[in-house]
Design an enzyme around this catalytic site. Structure first.
Site, PDB file in Angstrom:
ATOM      1  N   ARG A  26     -57.560  43.502  -3.367  1.00 35.10           N
ATOM      2  CA  ARG A  26     -57.121  41.945  -4.343  1.00 35.10           C
ATOM      3  C   ARG A  26     -56.029  41.536  -4.681  1.00 35.10           C
ATOM      4  NH1 ARG A  26     -54.556  40.468  -8.710  1.00 35.10           N
ATOM      5  NH2 ARG A  26     -54.819  43.149  -9.027  1.00 35.10           N
ATOM      6  N   ASP A  27     -55.068  42.815  -4.509  1.00 33.85           N
ATOM      7  CA  ASP A  27     -53.793  42.728  -4.953  1.00 33.85           C
ATOM      8  C   ASP A  27     -52.682  42.476  -3.508  1.00 33.85           C
ATOM      9  OD1 ASP A  27     -51.445  41.704  -6.528  1.00 33.85           O
ATOM     10  OD2 ASP A  27     -51.746  44.010  -7.776  1.00 33.85           O
ATOM     11  N   HIS A 220     -48.661  49.551 -13.300  1.00 30.34           N
ATOM     12  CA  HIS A 220     -48.922  48.014 -11.964  1.00 30.34           C
ATOM     13  C   HIS A 220     -47.589  48.493 -11.865  1.00 30.34           C
ATOM     14  CE1 HIS A 220     -51.877  45.155 -10.159  1.00 30.34           C
ATOM     15  NE2 HIS A 220     -50.134  44.934 -10.122  1.00 30.34           N
ATOM     16  N   HIS A 222     -44.958  46.495  -9.053  1.00 34.11           N
ATOM     17  CA  HIS A 222     -44.552  46.114  -8.091  1.00 34.11           C
ATOM     18  C   HIS A 222     -43.189  46.136  -7.430  1.00 34.11           C
ATOM     19  CE1 HIS A 222     -47.905  43.208  -6.903  1.00 34.11           C
ATOM     20  NE2 HIS A 222     -47.984  43.140  -8.450  1.00 34.11           N
ATOM     21  N   CYS A 253     -48.291  37.951  -6.139  1.00 35.34           N
ATOM     22  CA  CYS A 253     -48.789  37.045  -7.478  1.00 35.34           C
ATOM     23  C   CYS A 253     -48.435  35.594  -6.689  1.00 35.34           C
ATOM     24  CB  CYS A 253     -48.541  37.582  -8.625  1.00 35.34           C
ATOM     25  SG  CYS A 253     -49.920  36.263  -9.543  1.00 35.34           S
ATOM     26  N   ASN A 262     -46.822  45.524  -3.919  1.00 31.55           N
ATOM     27  CA  ASN A 262     -47.380  46.521  -4.827  1.00 31.55           C
ATOM     28  C   ASN A 262     -46.350  47.866  -3.850  1.00 31.55           C
ATOM     29  OD1 ASN A 262     -49.333  45.028  -4.787  1.00 31.55           O
ATOM     30  ND2 ASN A 262     -49.525  45.998  -6.980  1.00 31.55           N
TER      31      ASN A 262
HETATM   32  P1  HMG Z   1     -59.145  25.945 -14.753  1.00 35.98           P
HETATM   33  O1  HMG Z   1     -59.301  24.850 -14.087  1.00 35.98           O
HETATM   34  O2  HMG Z   1     -58.760  25.581 -16.646  1.00 35.98           O
HETATM   35  O3  HMG Z   1     -60.588  26.372 -15.006  1.00 35.98           O
HETATM   36  O4  HMG Z   1     -58.603  27.536 -14.505  1.00 35.98           O
HETATM   37  P2  HMG Z   1     -61.944  25.655 -15.871  1.00 35.98           P
HETATM   38  O5  HMG Z   1     -62.893  26.670 -17.458  1.00 35.98           O
HETATM   39  O6  HMG Z   1     -61.267  24.012 -16.316  1.00 35.98           O
HETATM   40  O7  HMG Z   1     -62.485  24.956 -14.516  1.00 35.98           O
HETATM   41  C1  HMG Z   1     -62.536  24.405 -13.997  1.00 35.98           C
HETATM   42  C2  HMG Z   1     -63.656  24.625 -12.656  1.00 35.98           C
HETATM   43  O8  HMG Z   1     -63.055  25.679 -12.404  1.00 35.98           O
HETATM   44  C3  HMG Z   1     -65.164  24.113 -13.134  1.00 35.98           C
HETATM   45  O9  HMG Z   1     -65.576  23.561 -11.898  1.00 35.98           O
HETATM   46  C4  HMG Z   1     -65.180  25.421 -13.522  1.00 35.98           C
HETATM   47  O10 HMG Z   1     -66.656  26.158 -13.622  1.00 35.98           O
HETATM   48  C5  HMG Z   1     -64.952  26.380 -12.342  1.00 35.98           C
HETATM   49  P3  HMG Z   1     -66.098  22.054 -12.391  1.00 35.98           P
HETATM   50  O11 HMG Z   1     -66.998  21.560 -13.281  1.00 35.98           O
HETATM   51  O12 HMG Z   1     -64.984  21.964 -12.140  1.00 35.98           O
HETATM   52  O13 HMG Z   1     -66.791  21.949 -10.924  1.00 35.98           O
HETATM   53  N1  HMG Z   1     -64.780  27.678 -12.246  1.00 35.98           N
HETATM   54  C6  HMG Z   1     -64.998  29.066 -11.459  1.00 35.98           C
HETATM   55  N2  HMG Z   1     -64.943  28.932 -10.063  1.00 35.98           N
HETATM   56  C7  HMG Z   1     -65.798  29.917 -10.113  1.00 35.98           C
HETATM   57  N3  HMG Z   1     -64.783  31.133 -10.237  1.00 35.98           N
HETATM   58  C8  HMG Z   1     -64.722  31.066 -11.711  1.00 35.98           C
HETATM   59  C9  HMG Z   1     -65.215  29.914 -12.419  1.00 35.98           C
HETATM   60  N4  HMG Z   1     -64.003  29.201 -13.755  1.00 35.98           N
HETATM   61  C10 HMG Z   1     -64.042  28.443 -13.758  1.00 35.98           C
HETATM   62  N5  HMG Z   1     -64.439  32.222 -12.612  1.00 35.98           N
HETATM   63  C11 HMG Z   1     -58.758  29.912 -14.424  1.00 35.98           C
HETATM   64  C12 HMG Z   1     -58.832  28.574 -15.454  1.00 35.98           C
HETATM   65  C13 HMG Z   1     -58.916  30.784 -15.557  1.00 35.98           C
HETATM   66  C14 HMG Z   1     -60.297  30.292 -14.044  1.00 35.98           C
HETATM   67  C15 HMG Z   1     -57.878  30.042 -13.443  1.00 35.98           C
HETATM   68  O14 HMG Z   1     -56.467  29.482 -13.976  1.00 35.98           O
HETATM   69  C16 HMG Z   1     -57.981  31.088 -12.757  1.00 35.98           C
HETATM   70  O15 HMG Z   1     -58.609  31.219 -12.343  1.00 35.98           O
HETATM   71  N6  HMG Z   1     -56.820  31.885 -12.401  1.00 35.98           N
HETATM   72  C17 HMG Z   1     -56.052  32.956 -12.004  1.00 35.98           C
HETATM   73  C18 HMG Z   1     -55.749  33.042 -10.922  1.00 35.98           C
HETATM   74  C19 HMG Z   1     -55.554  34.616  -9.994  1.00 35.98           C
HETATM   75  O16 HMG Z   1     -56.123  34.987  -9.566  1.00 35.98           O
HETATM   76  N7  HMG Z   1     -53.883  35.076 -10.391  1.00 35.98           N
HETATM   77  C20 HMG Z   1     -53.673  35.930  -9.702  1.00 35.98           C
HETATM   78  C21 HMG Z   1     -54.183  37.024 -10.163  1.00 35.98           C
HETATM   79  S1  HMG Z   1     -53.198  37.996 -11.467  1.00 35.98           S
HETATM   80  C22 HMG Z   1     -52.692  39.112 -10.914  1.00 35.98           C
HETATM   81  O17 HMG Z   1     -52.467  39.321  -9.384  1.00 35.98           O
HETATM   82  C23 HMG Z   1     -51.419  39.791 -11.126  1.00 35.98           C
HETATM   83  C24 HMG Z   1     -51.751  41.555 -11.746  1.00 35.98           C
HETATM   84  O18 HMG Z   1     -51.961  42.096 -10.504  1.00 35.98           O
HETATM   85  C25 HMG Z   1     -50.999  41.838 -12.606  1.00 35.98           C
HETATM   86  C26 HMG Z   1     -49.684  42.349 -12.197  1.00 35.98           C
HETATM   87  O19 HMG Z   1     -49.049  42.854 -10.712  1.00 35.98           O
HETATM   88  O20 HMG Z   1     -48.451  41.634 -13.013  1.00 35.98           O
HETATM   89  C27 HMG Z   1     -53.380  41.235 -12.259  1.00 35.98           C
HETATM   90 MG    MG Z   2     -50.234  42.867  -9.495  1.00 34.98          MG
END
Ligand code: HMG
Ligand code: MG
Length: 311
Positions: A26-27, A220, A222, A253, A262
């Protein structure tokens, strides 16, 4: 050539056993620009499990538009079949739509992912911190009702590329808000790798004072500034028993450019072996997995231990 091994020399105040929470699929992969075929991802997961890792975070059920690399979450789960399910195969879910997709695939372990800072909440979740808690609340309730295990990540716990140093109390507040939803485990994220050991202890103590003990806290880190292992050792001395790591040291990210890989699982395993701490992982098998993955990605793994052992 003879294989180097660390000499085992325990250090007082450390646990007998540590759980490695592997985030490579994933990450590790979410930031890869070139699309990695889903068959390669499935093989990566199988090799990680074969190396003895018990917990492997598989993917994210986020919109493909947000993280194109993980747009094949359903296909990956289908390919993995039974080995991709259960308490030790968590996936990221940001909202109810993501939870629905995960539950439909039979997932029973999920992670929500919040932020300690407003800027990263906006960039990563398209919402304020407050709005993101509102988004997560029904996800956690419904996941727990469905019998799932729930982890809460909090990002930018040690610093934020746009806001700079993040006050410890602000981090504690963000952690408490997510844990108050009923999550089983907290993972404190040093997304951009700026933390140092004293800072880690200060945050763990503040969390403990706020009622979140080390028994339910994972770390966690990095490794952007080479501090991940020192920070991990500090956390272990304070009672943390779950450490997130990514095989080969892949990671980053897409919504925080200064986030690099990481803590490498191999670097962690080397340190744990030297300290005589059990972890259940076969280092040679992990290094071979990283060498194989490096061929798939077309570049060597960042891990120092992988480089030293594959020479
Ligand atoms: P948004 O654009 O505000 O979503 O994104 P929305 O609710 O307005 O929906 C927009 C469209 O997306 C809609 O479709 C929804 O149905 C669809 P449309 O009507 O336009 O056709 N939709 C989805 N489709 C599939 N799966 C879903 C989903 N949700 C909505 N789950 C959202 C808001 C939160 C979804 C977006 O901002 C997002 O996905 N963010 C995640 C980004 C991400 O994955 N970042 C990396 C992970 S975090 C990380 O790495 C840190 C970590 O490792 C810890 C650390 O290191 O600190 C964990
Ligand atoms: Mg991370």
């Amino acid at each position: 050539m003879e294989r180097s091994l660390p000499m085992t020399e325990p250090m007082p105040g450390l646990p007998d056993r540590v759980t490695i929470y592997e985030v490579g699929p994933r990450d590790g992969l979410q930031n890869e620009k070139a699309s990695v075929p889903v068959e390669v991802k499935a093989e990566f997961v199988r090799r990680l499990l074969g190396a003895g890792l018990e917990t492997v975070e598989l993917t994210s059920f986020v919109p493909r538009r947000w993280v194109p690399q993980l747009g094949d979450a359903e296909e990956l789960l289908d390919l993995l079949g039974g080995v991709g399910l259960g308490r030790h195969r968590p996936v990221l879910v940001p909202n109810e739509k993501g939870l629905d997709r995960a539950l439909e695939r039979g997932v029973s372990s999920v992670a929500i992912f919040g932020s300690a800072t407003e800027t990263f909440a906006r960039r990563n979740l398209n919402r304020s911190v407050e709005e993101s808690v509102e988004m997560f609340a029904p996800v956690v309730t419904r996941a727990l009702d469905a019998g799932a295990w729930v982890r809460a990540y909090v990002s930018m716990c040690f610093g934020d590329p746009w806001e700079g140093p993040v006050p410890v109390q602000q981090v504690v507040d963000a952690c408490c808000r997510l844990m108050d939803l009923g999550c089983d485990q907290l993972s404190i994220g040093d997304t951009i790798g700026v933390g140092t050991p004293g800072h880690v202890l200060r945050l763990l103590d503040a969390l403990e004072d706020a009622g979140i003990g080390t028994e339910s806290t994972a770390v966690h880190f990095h490794d952007t500034y080479g501090q991940a292992l020192a920070n991990t050792t500090a956390a272990l001395r304070r009672g943390v028993r779950v450490v997130d790591a990514s095989t080969g040291g892949l990671g980053g990210c897409p919504y925080a450019k200064s986030a690099t890989g990481n803590l490498a699982t191999e670097d962690l395993v080397w340190a744990l072996d030297g300290l005589g701490i059990e972890h259940g992982v076969d280092l040679d098998a992990l290094v071979a997995t990283s060498a194989w993955m490096a061929e798939q990605l077309g570049r060597p793994a960042p891990s120092r231990v992988v480089r030293a052992l594959s020479g």
